[in-house]
Design an enzyme around this catalytic site. Structure first.
Site, mmCIF file in Angstrom:
data_model
loop_
_atom_site.group_PDB
_atom_site.id
_atom_site.type_symbol
_atom_site.label_atom_id
_atom_site.label_comp_id
_atom_site.label_asym_id
_atom_site.label_seq_id
_atom_site.Cartn_x
_atom_site.Cartn_y
_atom_site.Cartn_z
ATOM 1 N N SER A 79 75.598 34.487 -10.651
ATOM 2 C CA SER A 79 75.113 33.222 -11.190
ATOM 3 C C SER A 79 75.629 32.085 -10.306
ATOM 4 C CB SER A 79 75.618 33.035 -12.624
ATOM 5 O OG SER A 79 77.029 32.887 -12.623
ATOM 6 N N GLU A 87 79.212 42.603 -9.217
ATOM 7 C CA GLU A 87 77.821 43.001 -9.390
ATOM 8 C C GLU A 87 76.913 41.840 -9.010
ATOM 9 O OE1 GLU A 87 75.341 43.848 -13.365
ATOM 10 O OE2 GLU A 87 76.870 45.386 -12.971
ATOM 11 N N GLY A 89 91.749 27.219 -12.930
ATOM 12 C CA GLY A 89 92.071 28.232 -11.942
ATOM 13 C C GLY A 89 92.242 29.623 -12.522
ATOM 14 N N ARG A 115 88.160 25.489 -15.530
ATOM 15 C CA ARG A 115 88.670 24.446 -14.623
ATOM 16 C C ARG A 115 90.203 24.402 -14.585
ATOM 17 N NH1 ARG A 115 84.377 21.417 -12.981
ATOM 18 N NH2 ARG A 115 82.515 21.463 -14.307
ATOM 19 N N CYS A 168 86.347 34.810 -34.862
ATOM 20 C CA CYS A 168 87.801 34.939 -34.923
ATOM 21 C C CYS A 168 88.374 34.888 -33.509
ATOM 22 C CB CYS A 168 88.176 36.252 -35.599
ATOM 23 S SG CYS A 168 89.958 36.581 -35.618
ATOM 24 N N GLY A 222 89.906 31.680 -13.561
ATOM 25 C CA GLY A 222 88.913 32.593 -13.001
ATOM 26 C C GLY A 222 89.395 33.199 -11.698
ATOM 27 N N CYS A 251 90.169 38.719 -32.847
ATOM 28 C CA CYS A 251 89.407 39.979 -32.748
ATOM 29 C C CYS A 251 87.941 39.763 -32.409
ATOM 30 C CB CYS A 251 89.527 40.780 -34.039
ATOM 31 S SG CYS A 251 88.659 40.047 -35.454
#
Length: 318
Positions: free
Chosen positions: A211, A207, A184, A182, A63, A186, A66
């Site tokens: 990656s 943390e 922006g 892609r 969904c 983030g 939720c």
């Protein structure tokens, strides 16, 4: 012209946690439907064993409001028609509101089921994160993108952080869902995490290890913040790595990583040090990468919580 930088001993640039020889884990779900979008997972997630154990689930239906899930399309269709969040805002309190973007803060202890389902879905696109059950020790910050099809917008990504981090991390997990990458977005989440850190007096970073995808995002943010700080620095003024760090709340080693990435340092003997930043190179770097002089988030768009305000978010029912 150059602004003088006095650097401490050389620091290592962060390395991604994936190496070319490291085998990639195969996803245990082949296809995901999120709302009306078809998404291909990257990694396995911890969905119930009766759904994914011993075989790859071909289709998982999630969904978009939720994040509840099922492998049965009939159940999915019925749920989507009745989901309460289809006509309500996402859980949590609004903590940032600017143009088309809203950020909600929610406590994993107060919205346990929602946080678990969000984490399970996100794990399909995160290599190393594993917290999905005990969410009560985390705060979640969901990025909501306003759109014409829903009065309250669509959650398109989030970051989480521990309520108490021994390493003083301001982010435990961060992700923009693949259909909205892609763009922006983030950078908005990263910038918000540092602004929240400033307001809490939490001097830290994400943390580790990061990656490969996470490192690219953070390096881009660190470079942009260092660029904006140095551009404002008076000409010929001595600026230390510590000065940059204390102003931006970016760790000193991350400031150094950004300077190395931008390749704007020069060795030049001066009265105060031997390493300077060439501002011409700095501007050229920004032009090549399309980096704006304006900050990524608007500090005036952060919503201050009222001390006596009661939490109006409701916990999802089983």
């Amino acid at each position: 012209m150059a602004a003088t930088m006095v650097s401490a001993s050389p620091l290592n640039i962060l390395s991604p946690n994936r190496t070319p020889n490291k085998p990639q884990m195969e996803p245990n779900v082949a296809n995901v439907v999120l709302g009306n979008l078809h998404v291909k997972p990257w990694y396995p997630s911890f969905y119930p064993e009766d759904m994914v154990s011993g075989r790859k689930t071909e289709w998982l239906y999630v969904c978009q409001w939720c994040f509840r899930y099922t492998s049965e399309i009939v159940k999915y269709s019925a749920h989507c028609k009745a989901c309460s969040l289809k006509i309500e805002p996402p859980p949590g309190e609004v903590v940032y509101d600017k143009a088309d973007y809203i950020i909600h803060e929610l406590d994993g202890a107060d919205h346990r089921l929602y946080a678990q389902n969000l984490s399970l879905f996100s794990k399909l696109f995160l290599e190393t994160k594993s917290v999905f059950f005990d969410v009560s020790t985390f705060l979640y910050y969901t990025l909501v993108l306003r759109n014409a099809s829903h009065p309250y917008g669509q959650v398109v990504g989030f970051f989480s952080k521990e309520k108490m981090s021994w390493d003083n991390n301001n982010v435990a997990c961060i992700l923009v869902f693949p259909p909205w990458q892609r763009r922006g977005l983030g950078q908005i989440l990263i910038a918000a995490s540092y602004e929240f850190g400033k307001r809490e007096g939490r001097f830290g970073g994400p943390e580790r290890p990061l990656s490969a995808l996470g490192r690219r995002g953070y390096i881009g943010f660190w470079c942009g913040e260092v660029y904006r700080f140095l551009l404002r620095a008076p000409l010929k003024r001595t600026v230390t790595v510590r000065d940059v760090s204390e102003s931006t709340y970016i760790m000193q080693e991350d400031v150094v990583a950004a300077l190395k990435e931008m390749d704007v340092l020069e060795k030049r003997k001066t009265a105060t040090g031997s390493i300077v930043v060439n501002k011409s190179k700095l501007r050229a770097w920004a032009d090549r990468h399309g980096v704006s002089r304006e900050p990524i988030v608007d500090v005036d768009a952060f919503v201050e919580a009222e001390e006596d305000e009661e939490d109006e978010g409701s916990e999802m029912e089983e």
